[in-house]
Design a protein around this motif. Structure first.
Motif, PDB file in Angstrom:
ATOM      1  N   ALA A 178       0.820  -1.224   0.000  1.00 57.51           N
ATOM      2  CA  ALA A 178       0.000   0.000   0.000  1.00 57.51           C
ATOM      3  C   ALA A 178       0.849   1.267   0.000  1.00 57.51           C
ATOM      4  CB  ALA A 178      -0.974   0.003   1.170  1.00 57.51           C
ATOM      5  N   ARG A 179       2.035   1.195  -0.608  1.00 53.84           N
ATOM      6  CA  ARG A 179       2.898   2.371  -0.733  1.00 53.84           C
ATOM      7  C   ARG A 179       2.905   2.847  -2.177  1.00 53.84           C
ATOM      8  NH1 ARG A 179       5.881   3.841   3.418  1.00 53.84           N
ATOM      9  NH2 ARG A 179       7.063   5.204   2.042  1.00 53.84           N
ATOM     10  N   ASP A 180       3.018   4.161  -2.349  1.00 47.29           N
ATOM     11  CA  ASP A 180       3.202   4.752  -3.667  1.00 47.29           C
ATOM     12  C   ASP A 180       4.707   4.934  -3.865  1.00 47.29           C
ATOM     13  OD1 ASP A 180       3.523   6.459  -5.856  1.00 47.29           O
ATOM     14  OD2 ASP A 180       1.607   7.463  -5.497  1.00 47.29           O
ATOM     15  N   ALA A 181       5.303   4.009  -4.616  1.00 44.23           N
ATOM     16  CA  ALA A 181       6.764   4.019  -4.777  1.00 44.23           C
ATOM     17  C   ALA A 181       7.236   5.221  -5.591  1.00 44.23           C
ATOM     18  CB  ALA A 181       7.215   2.718  -5.442  1.00 44.23           C
ATOM     19  N   MET A 182       6.386   5.731  -6.474  1.00 44.88           N
ATOM     20  CA  MET A 182       6.761   6.866  -7.316  1.00 44.88           C
ATOM     21  C   MET A 182       6.763   8.178  -6.514  1.00 44.88           C
ATOM     22  SD  MET A 182       4.963   8.121 -10.859  1.00 44.88           S
ATOM     23  CE  MET A 182       3.487   8.707 -10.033  1.00 44.88           C
ATOM     24  N   MET A 183       5.706   8.402  -5.720  1.00 45.66           N
ATOM     25  CA  MET A 183       5.566   9.646  -4.965  1.00 45.66           C
ATOM     26  C   MET A 183       6.089   9.521  -3.531  1.00 45.66           C
ATOM     27  SD  MET A 183       4.253  11.516  -7.295  1.00 45.66           S
ATOM     28  CE  MET A 183       3.721  12.995  -6.444  1.00 45.66           C
ATOM     29  N   ASN A 184       6.572   8.335  -3.172  1.00 46.55           N
ATOM     30  CA  ASN A 184       7.080   8.060  -1.826  1.00 46.55           C
ATOM     31  C   ASN A 184       6.034   8.401  -0.762  1.00 46.55           C
ATOM     32  OD1 ASN A 184       8.896   7.201   0.142  1.00 46.55           O
ATOM     33  ND2 ASN A 184       9.714   9.275   0.433  1.00 46.55           N
ATOM     34  N   ALA A 185       4.868   7.801  -0.921  1.00 45.70           N
ATOM     35  CA  ALA A 185       3.780   8.007   0.044  1.00 45.70           C
ATOM     36  C   ALA A 185       3.328   6.645   0.566  1.00 45.70           C
ATOM     37  CB  ALA A 185       2.611   8.732  -0.629  1.00 45.70           C
ATOM     38  N   PRO A 186       2.969   6.557   1.862  1.00 46.05           N
ATOM     39  CA  PRO A 186       2.971   7.632   2.856  1.00 46.05           C
ATOM     40  C   PRO A 186       4.390   8.016   3.272  1.00 46.05           C
ATOM     41  CG  PRO A 186       2.468   5.542   3.909  1.00 46.05           C
ATOM     42  CD  PRO A 186       2.516   5.268   2.439  1.00 46.05           C
ATOM     43  N   SER A 187       4.526   9.227   3.802  1.00 43.71           N
ATOM     44  CA  SER A 187       5.849   9.701   4.224  1.00 43.71           C
ATOM     45  C   SER A 187       5.714  10.549   5.480  1.00 43.71           C
ATOM     46  CB  SER A 187       6.494  10.528   3.101  1.00 43.71           C
ATOM     47  OG  SER A 187       5.671  11.651   2.807  1.00 43.71           O
ATOM     48  N   ARG A 188       6.858  10.831   6.120  1.00 44.89           N
ATOM     49  CA  ARG A 188       6.849  11.689   7.301  1.00 44.89           C
ATOM     50  C   ARG A 188       6.488  13.122   6.885  1.00 44.89           C
ATOM     51  NH1 ARG A 188      10.054   9.126  11.288  1.00 44.89           N
ATOM     52  NH2 ARG A 188       9.774   6.882  10.943  1.00 44.89           N
ATOM     53  N   VAL A 189       5.946  13.897   7.817  1.00 45.27           N
ATOM     54  CA  VAL A 189       5.658  15.303   7.545  1.00 45.27           C
ATOM     55  C   VAL A 189       6.347  16.167   8.604  1.00 45.27           C
ATOM     56  CG1 VAL A 189       3.446  14.803   6.429  1.00 45.27           C
ATOM     57  CG2 VAL A 189       3.493  15.252   8.891  1.00 45.27           C
ATOM     58  N   GLU A 190       6.408  17.470   8.343  1.00 46.57           N
ATOM     59  CA  GLU A 190       7.071  18.395   9.255  1.00 46.57           C
ATOM     60  C   GLU A 190       6.319  18.493  10.584  1.00 46.57           C
ATOM     61  OE1 GLU A 190       9.910  19.969   8.625  1.00 46.57           O
ATOM     62  OE2 GLU A 190      10.077  19.168   6.588  1.00 46.57           O
ATOM     63  N   ASP A 191       7.058  18.747  11.636  1.00 47.51           N
ATOM     64  CA  ASP A 191       6.442  18.912  12.963  1.00 47.51           C
ATOM     65  C   ASP A 191       5.396  20.020  12.948  1.00 47.51           C
ATOM     66  OD1 ASP A 191       7.933  16.885  14.036  1.00 47.51           O
ATOM     67  OD2 ASP A 191       9.458  18.191  14.923  1.00 47.51           O
ATOM     68  N   LYS A 192       5.650  21.071  12.179  1.00 46.84           N
ATOM     69  CA  LYS A 192       4.699  22.182  12.106  1.00 46.84           C
ATOM     70  C   LYS A 192       3.349  21.710  11.540  1.00 46.84           C
ATOM     71  CE  LYS A 192       4.058  26.832  10.167  1.00 46.84           C
ATOM     72  NZ  LYS A 192       2.705  26.527   9.703  1.00 46.84           N
ATOM     73  N   GLN A 193       3.420  20.843  10.522  1.00 47.27           N
ATOM     74  CA  GLN A 193       2.178  20.325   9.943  1.00 47.27           C
ATOM     75  C   GLN A 193       1.396  19.498  10.961  1.00 47.27           C
ATOM     76  OE1 GLN A 193       4.589  18.834   6.429  1.00 47.27           O
ATOM     77  NE2 GLN A 193       2.613  19.155   5.426  1.00 47.27           N
ATOM     78  N   LEU A 194       2.116  18.714  11.751  1.00 46.55           N
ATOM     79  CA  LEU A 194       1.461  17.934  12.800  1.00 46.55           C
ATOM     80  C   LEU A 194       0.835  18.852  13.844  1.00 46.55           C
ATOM     81  CD1 LEU A 194       4.050  15.060  13.384  1.00 46.55           C
ATOM     82  CD2 LEU A 194       1.847  14.884  12.243  1.00 46.55           C
ATOM     83  N   LYS A 195       1.556  19.905  14.181  1.00 42.12           N
ATOM     84  CA  LYS A 195       1.048  20.845  15.172  1.00 42.12           C
ATOM     85  C   LYS A 195      -0.223  21.527  14.670  1.00 42.12           C
ATOM     86  CE  LYS A 195       2.599  24.559  18.233  1.00 42.12           C
ATOM     87  NZ  LYS A 195       3.722  25.478  18.573  1.00 42.12           N
ATOM     88  N   ASP A 196      -0.258  21.856  13.379  1.00 39.34           N
ATOM     89  CA  ASP A 196      -1.432  22.506  12.781  1.00 39.34           C
ATOM     90  C   ASP A 196      -2.694  21.667  12.955  1.00 39.34           C
ATOM     91  OD1 ASP A 196      -0.109  24.764  11.979  1.00 39.34           O
ATOM     92  OD2 ASP A 196       0.167  24.111   9.898  1.00 39.34           O
ATOM     93  N   VAL A 197      -2.522  20.339  12.891  1.00 42.08           N
ATOM     94  CA  VAL A 197      -3.702  19.462  12.997  1.00 42.08           C
ATOM     95  C   VAL A 197      -3.792  18.806  14.375  1.00 42.08           C
ATOM     96  CG1 VAL A 197      -3.921  19.042  10.532  1.00 42.08           C
ATOM     97  CG2 VAL A 197      -2.438  17.550  11.886  1.00 42.08           C
ATOM     98  N   HIS A 198      -3.020  19.383  15.346  1.00 40.18           N
ATOM     99  CA  HIS A 198      -3.164  18.998  16.754  1.00 40.18           C
ATOM    100  C   HIS A 198      -2.802  17.535  16.999  1.00 40.18           C
ATOM    101  CE1 HIS A 198      -5.404  22.746  16.545  1.00 40.18           C
ATOM    102  NE2 HIS A 198      -6.189  22.179  15.648  1.00 40.18           N
ATOM    103  N   ILE A 199      -1.737  17.075  16.310  1.00 44.06           N
ATOM    104  CA  ILE A 199      -1.278  15.694  16.486  1.00 44.06           C
ATOM    105  C   ILE A 199       0.173  15.702  16.958  1.00 44.06           C
ATOM    106  CG2 ILE A 199      -0.570  13.620  15.201  1.00 44.06           C
ATOM    107  CD1 ILE A 199      -3.097  13.780  13.636  1.00 44.06           C
ATOM    108  N   LYS A 200       0.431  14.831  17.928  1.00 44.60           N
ATOM    109  CA  LYS A 200       1.796  14.666  18.417  1.00 44.60           C
ATOM    110  C   LYS A 200       2.131  13.189  18.383  1.00 44.60           C
ATOM    111  CE  LYS A 200       4.731  15.329  22.494  1.00 44.60           C
ATOM    112  NZ  LYS A 200       4.765  15.720  23.912  1.00 44.60           N
TER     113      LYS A 200
END
Length: 468
Positions: A439-461
């Motif tokens: 279930a990975r997108d080998a071309m777009m490398n998804a899923p992938s890690r995101v920036e801490d700021k993006q996590l903070k924006d959506v209230h996830i730690k």
């Protein structure tokens, strides 16, 4: 394959793959034109929806504006299309994206897939079948020179399908049928059969196969995937004797019983599967499929369709120790409220149906439960309180109180349809940019890690980093 998927933009230049995507485009246009011709209105339903217990895991999307709350990508437009019936759109369809966090298979696109979703007001099960029998053969015939079954398709009750084929998506190109001989062996001295359900498969002219063939079939049946403890067999030789395998346990009385029950004749071989009922059915189903493939018994260049009908409304969930929905929780129980109140839940049938083609589930559908009292009772049996129903399915619960027409529908799978017409067994070969087996997108490398700021924006730690 992962390398091909990483460079999919180059792989799509491959003539066969390129033509599959062009074929998909033409099939999509044909389906849209046909549904328009039949008077259906195309309506797009939301992608960001609510989480609801519909059988598979949801993909969740955190909300920035609503801390601690999540959208879910829809497993199907189920609730939306039922609400459209309440809204007076009597014949709805769309080419709908669906999202389910399921383990990948060769015939299932991981993560996301598309289906021709349609619903009709004031419709019976037969009305839905007529639409399917009009649209599907028409589309197949347009893009293949194989023989295509025309409607009306064969209707097979679920329990009959499990008895005869050991699976609820039988490949009717395979002539082998499973039979029950439990009674024939009730006085047998063969300890392996004692107290068990005994299913058999008669293979015409199977006695000509050598010992290696029978050993290989036993090896197949006892793999972890199939799960048999063993696979008994014997041959009906042309001289009238029974030889090989468990022949020494076939007494004259048993032989007579087998001949009367099975219609087995000299030159045939017989495979025996003994276990508790449901397990014996499922193992026999896998053995039947394998025999059909190994002996090249399948009918060539043909699409064989059937409807599986009368699914059980409920099943027993052994992991959770409770009754649960078997198929679609929004289906109408056969017998209505009387059945829900008075019958053993495991004996209640539903107006649910699947379309099957050449061993693949091609569509699922149901006559919908459109009565709020029936809906609450149906969910109560599966362990959901009225409050939970109101919370999880609030829009339906509310809408049904405003006058709801009886309605029914189905959803043929687009990816599988194209896969079958393109004559490939790998669904990724008919999708432009598919995920891999993990279930990975080998071309777009998804899923992938995101920036801490993006996590903070959506209230996830993330408490503890996950090791790759």
């Amino acid at each position: 394959e992962d390398l091909r998927l990483e460079y999919r933009f180059l792989d799509l230049r491959n003539e066969k793959l390129h033509n599959n995507i062009l074929l998909r485009s033409k099939i999509l246009k044909t389906l849209r034109d046909k549904m328009d011709e039949l008077g259906f209105t195309e309506v797009q339903t939301p992608i960001l929806a609510n989480s609801s217990p519909e059988g598979a895991r949801d993909y969740l999307v955190p909300s920035r504006l609503n801390p601690g709350e999540f959208y879910a990508l829809p497993q199907a437009p189920q609730q939306f299309k039922q609400l459209l019936m309440v809204s007076g759109f009597n014949k709805y369809f769309q080419i709908a994206p669906c999202f389910r966090d399921e383990d990948p298979r060769a015939d299932r696109a991981p993560g996301e897939f598309y289906q021709l979703d349609f619903e009709m007001s004031f419709a019976t099960q037969e009305d839905v079948f007529k639409v399917v029998e009009d649209v599907i053969p028409y589309t197949f015939k347009k893009f293949t020179n194989w023989k295509v079954d025309e409607g009306p398709f064969i209707r097979i009750p679920y329990r009959e399908a499990m008895e005869k084929y050991g699976i609820d998506k039988p490949d009717l190109r395979n002539p082998l049928i499973i039979q029950d001989v439990t009674e024939v062996f009730k006085n047998s001295d063969f300890k392996a059969f004692e107290g068990k359900t005994i299913k058999i498969i008669v293979v015409p002219n199977g006695a000509e196969q050598g010992r290696k063939f029978f050993d290989k079939m036993t090896e197949f049946a006892t793999t972890d995937e199939v799960g048999a403890k063993g696979l008994a067999w014997t041959k009906f030789e042309k001289d009238g004797t029974v030889q090989g395998g468990i022949a020494k346990f076939i007494t004259e009385d048993i032989l007579k019983g087998l001949e009367e029950k099975l219609g087995a004749k000299s030159g045939d071989s017989v495979f025996f599967i003994a276990d508790k009922l449901e397990t014996a059915q499922k193992i026999a189903g896998q053995v039947r499929i394998e025999l059909g493939n190994r002996l090249d018994l399948l009918e060539k260049n043909v699409y064989r369709f059937c409807f599986i009908v009368d699914f059980p409304m409920y099943e027993y969930n052994e992991d959770e120790g409770k009754v649960d929905f078997n198929h679609n929780p929004f289906s109408m129980p056969q017998g209505g409220m009387e059945a829900l109140e008075n019958k053993d839940p495991l004996d209640i049938l539903a107006y649910q149906y699947d379309l099957v083609c050449n061993g693949y589930e091609m569509a699922s559908g149901a006559v919908r439960n459109h009565d709020p009292k029936l809906m609450v009772k149906a969910f109560e049996i599966a362990g959901y309180s009225e409050k939970t129903v109101e919370e999880k399915f609030g829009a339906l619960y509310k809408a049904f109180k405003y006058g709801t027409p009886p309605h029914a529908g189905a959803a043929p799978g687009l990816d599988r349809m194209v896969m079958l017409i393109a004559d490939t067994q790998n669904i990724r070969e008919v999708i432009a940019f598919p995920k891999n087996k993990k279930a990975r997108d080998a071309m777009m490398n998804a899923p992938s890690r995101v920036e801490d700021k993006q996590l903070k924006d959506v209230h996830i730690k993330i408490d503890e980093p996950v090791e790759k």
